[in-house]
Design a protein around this motif. Structure first.
Motif, PDB file in Angstrom:
ATOM      1  N   HIS A 118       0.835  -1.212   0.000  1.00  0.00           N
ATOM      2  CA  HIS A 118       0.000   0.000   0.000  1.00  0.00           C
ATOM      3  C   HIS A 118       0.864   1.254   0.000  1.00  0.00           C
ATOM      4  O   HIS A 118       0.544   2.227  -0.671  1.00  0.00           O
ATOM      5  N   SER A 119       1.947   1.232   0.771  1.00  0.00           N
ATOM      6  CA  SER A 119       2.800   2.417   0.844  1.00  0.00           C
ATOM      7  C   SER A 119       3.560   2.612  -0.470  1.00  0.00           C
ATOM      8  O   SER A 119       3.737   3.738  -0.926  1.00  0.00           O
ATOM      9  N   ARG A 120       3.994   1.497  -1.054  1.00  0.00           N
ATOM     10  CA  ARG A 120       4.816   1.601  -2.266  1.00  0.00           C
ATOM     11  C   ARG A 120       3.999   2.085  -3.455  1.00  0.00           C
ATOM     12  O   ARG A 120       4.517   2.786  -4.321  1.00  0.00           O
ATOM     13  N   ASN A 121       2.735   1.716  -3.509  1.00  0.00           N
ATOM     14  CA  ASN A 121       1.880   2.239  -4.573  1.00  0.00           C
ATOM     15  C   ASN A 121       0.441   2.351  -4.067  1.00  0.00           C
ATOM     16  O   ASN A 121      -0.374   1.452  -4.244  1.00  0.00           O
ATOM     17  N   GLY A 122       0.178   3.477  -3.433  1.00  0.00           N
ATOM     18  CA  GLY A 122      -1.149   3.700  -2.847  1.00  0.00           C
ATOM     19  C   GLY A 122      -2.194   4.051  -3.895  1.00  0.00           C
ATOM     20  O   GLY A 122      -3.393   4.042  -3.612  1.00  0.00           O
ATOM     21  N   ALA A 123      -1.744   4.335  -5.135  1.00  0.00           N
ATOM     22  CA  ALA A 123      -2.681   4.833  -6.147  1.00  0.00           C
ATOM     23  C   ALA A 123      -3.477   3.729  -6.821  1.00  0.00           C
ATOM     24  O   ALA A 123      -4.391   4.002  -7.580  1.00  0.00           O
ATOM     25  N   ILE A 124      -3.127   2.474  -6.566  1.00  0.00           N
ATOM     26  CA  ILE A 124      -3.809   1.396  -7.300  1.00  0.00           C
ATOM     27  C   ILE A 124      -4.702   0.548  -6.404  1.00  0.00           C
ATOM     28  O   ILE A 124      -5.303  -0.409  -6.861  1.00  0.00           O
ATOM     29  N   HIS A 125      -4.759   0.879  -5.142  1.00  0.00           N
ATOM     30  CA  HIS A 125      -5.500   0.013  -4.224  1.00  0.00           C
ATOM     31  C   HIS A 125      -6.949   0.470  -4.055  1.00  0.00           C
ATOM     32  O   HIS A 125      -7.225   1.655  -3.941  1.00  0.00           O
TER      33      HIS A 125
END
Lengths: 434, 202
Positions: A118-125
């Motif tokens: 979630h931290s590494r790519n919060g934009a896709i969750h």
């Protein structure tokens, strides 16, 4: 004040059955595996520096979202092989969490990994992913391995636990329940401030967004259907926040919630979201609910009760039966010590045969010995039902019989459950109590 | 199991039992529960007033780090207060060194089969996050990604990318669907055009 304190303590700390939490853990673990496997093929696109967001972009995005401290294990190692190793660890921990093996450690690893993704790519969750992250944190706090777990089987092997899974303090499970209720309360209250929800047309829009819609929804062009779905959603969310706490209404509310989310799953493409929400309702179920469900499910499954005759002086056999009994969720198997003459003769099995192999006897007094007994028992256990048909496919029966014969000849040298290993000479051993 | 193991287990069990009975353990769990419920209420319950409550405003500073670091930070409202009405897809106009322009669309769910769209849904969420809210920070990374995907000729690499949104608002029930409108994503200085450096293509 005294009453309040008593109620508070009762709600948070009075031990309850650990079965519902154990069942939730199993389903949650499967969803974690599905989440990881869905992301695995595209891990480099979503989480590597040559993907959509490099680390700097990711930090900037999190900053824009005003999220403050973030846990990101991938921040320290950006190489592709590290990312692959990360996923391997994550999926392995997800598998162990499902099985309940080293449950607490597995839960911690799963929680750290989901947080990292979630931290590494919060934009896709999506929302379902967030619910998964939250519940992974709760599982770390809970006694999720107390029931339905290999950890418990090991405790049974050691003689520390018996038939009944332990009762545990439910405070972490209560927090999960409250989380579910507060989320639905927030969602329903928020809807009451929206014009389209109040006028009953809100459900029309997501159903007609080509990028989020899935299957065509019948009646989605009819105003009365849209009104019903829109207001029904608010009512259902309010019920999931409030009426779910009323014991007599609990199961009906859960059923309504399941229907709501199955509707969402059918009509909208939000992977795992509905399954995650439905799974979260399992924290509201009781051990009695599961017992009722098992009693109800027995008939359509057409399970056969078997008597299993085993060598009561063989520690390896007794150890294996501990595992079989653990997996016998429907309690279809009765175990008979071959040295108990009356019980063995009642089953119609002669002593010499019982000395050679385990015998399963069905209600028609048909006897299945050795590998064949293993095969008919596999049909009765939910955990092995799926592999049971394979046990008939050549060359598996031939191999299986050889393996069984080898085990029979070497059973004195095979490892046994610690509870039996501790005992002394065979003559002094008690007959088993599986 | 040896008798040594047996006694070790008993000692361990006694230790756990003792710990659970200790007053300070119960107190610590109680404190945690109260704190956590407070954080949940601040984080999840909507504030309908036009000016945010001073309690919420004042508490968020303490609540936010706890919620985000632990992973308890859930905030979703299921299409509320208003459902999403914006149907949007994102195009990248990739300009190459020789002036050639490629038009490349980020993966679109509506063009996929049911199984593939389940696997690829992340793209929808990403485009939604890039176009719906105030996330212009996502545009340069998306542009660089589009450049990498369209970098098929080493002699003629992409040099800049313009992102164009194709969007329409879903009309109310009974009205016909309008056509898409193509508009470049706008920064304060005009269309969002991301220059592509050689290192962006690695």
């Amino acid at each position: 004040m005294k009453l309040l304190r008593r109620d508070w303590n009762e709600f948070w700390f009075q031990p309850i059955s650990s079965i519902p939490l154990g069942m939730f853990r199993v389903v949650f673990g499967l969803l974690v595996l599905a989440y990881g496997l869905l992301l695995l093929p595209e891990r480099f696109i979503w989480f590597s520096n040559r993907g959509v967001l490099n680390l700097a972009d990711s930090l900037a995005y999190n900053g824009v979202s005003a999220w403050s401290i973030h846990l990101d294990l991938l921040a320290f190692r950006g190489a592709d092989h590290w990312l692959t190793a990360f996923f391997a660890v994550f999926l392995l921990a997800g598998l162990f969490l499902t099985l309940g093996l080293w449950t607490r450690t597995s839960a911690v690893i799963v929680c750290l990994c989901i947080n990292t993704l979630h931290s590494r790519n919060g934009a896709i969750h999506n929302s379902g992913d967030t619910v998964m992250m939250v519940f992974s944190a709760y599982l770390v706090l809970s006694s999720a391995g107390a029931a339905c777990s290999l950890d418990r089987l090991w405790r049974i092997f050691k003689g520390r636990e018996n038939d009944e899974p332990p009762h545990t303090a439910p405070w972490a499970q209560r927090l999960m329940q409250l989380q579910v209720a507060i989320v639905y309360l927030g969602a329903s209250l928020s809807k009451t401030g929206g014009e389209k929800w109040v006028n009953g047309t809100a459900a029309y829009y997501p159903l007609h967004l080509p990028e989020s819609a899935r299957f065509p929804t019948p009646g989605s062009e009819l105003l009365w259907v849209i009104n019903l779905v829109t207001w029904g959603t608010i009512a259902m969310e309010l019920a999931l926040a409030t009426l779910i706490w009323v014991p007599r209404l609990r199961l009906y509310v859960i059923l309504g919630g399941i229907l709501l989310h199955l509707g969402i799953e059918y009509s909208l493409n939000i992977p795992l979201f509905s399954f995650m929400m439905i799974a979260s309702y399992m924290t509201f179920l009781t051990a009695a609910d599961y017992a009722n469900f098992l009693a109800w499910a027995k008939r359509p499954l057409r399970l056969t009760p078997f008597r299993v005759i085993y060598d009561g002086e063989c520690d390896f056999c007794k150890s294996a039966l501990l595992a079989v009994h653990f997996l016998d969720v429907f309690r279809q198997l009765t175990f008979v010590n071959s040295h108990d003459t009356a019980a063995r003769e009642a089953a119609g099995v002669n002593f010499e045969l019982a000395e050679q192999a385990a015998i399963a006897v069905d209600p028609q007094s048909r006897q299945f010995a050795g590998y064949d007994a293993f095969r008919v028992i596999a049909w009765q256990l939910p955990a092995t039902t799926l592999i049971a048909p394979l046990l008939y496919v050549p060359p598996i029966p031939q191999i299986g019989r050889r393996v069984y014969a080898w085990v029979k000849d070497n059973r004195g040298r095979l490892p046994v459950a610690p509870r039996y290993a501790a005992q002394t000479p065979v003559e002094e051993r008690e007959t088993t109590n599986v | 199991m040896s008798s040594e193991d047996n006694s070790r287990d008993k000692v361990r069990q006694r230790r756990v039992d003792r710990l659970e009975k200790r007053w300070w353990v119960r107190k610590a769990v109680n404190l945690f529960i109260v704190w956590h419920l407070f954080c949940l209420a601040i984080w999840l319950l909507p504030d309908h007033s036009s000016s945010p409550s001073p309690i919420i405003e004042g508490s968020l500073g303490a609540v936010r780090p706890y919620m985000t670091f632990t992973g308890f930070a859930q905030s979703w409202s299921m299409f509320s207060p208003e459902p999403d009405k914006l149907d949007v897809t994102l195009e990248a106009e990739v300009s190459h060194a020789n002036g050639h322009i490629d038009h490349w669309f980020f993966p679109r769910m509506a063009h996929m089969g049911y199984v593939r769209r389940y696997q690829e849904e992340r793209w929808r969420k990403l485009v939604e996050n890039a176009t719906h809210g105030s996330n212009p920070g996502l545009w340069p990374p998306l542009a660089r990604y589009a450049a990498r995907v369209n970098n098929y000729d080493a002699q003629n690499p992409p040099v800049s990318v313009k992102l164009i949104s194709h969007s329409r608002l879903i009309p109310p029930l009974g009205e016909s669907m309008p056509p898409y409108t193509a508009v470049p994503l706008q920064t304060g200085h005009g269309p969002s055009i991301t220059p592509i450096r050689p290192e962006d293509l690695r």
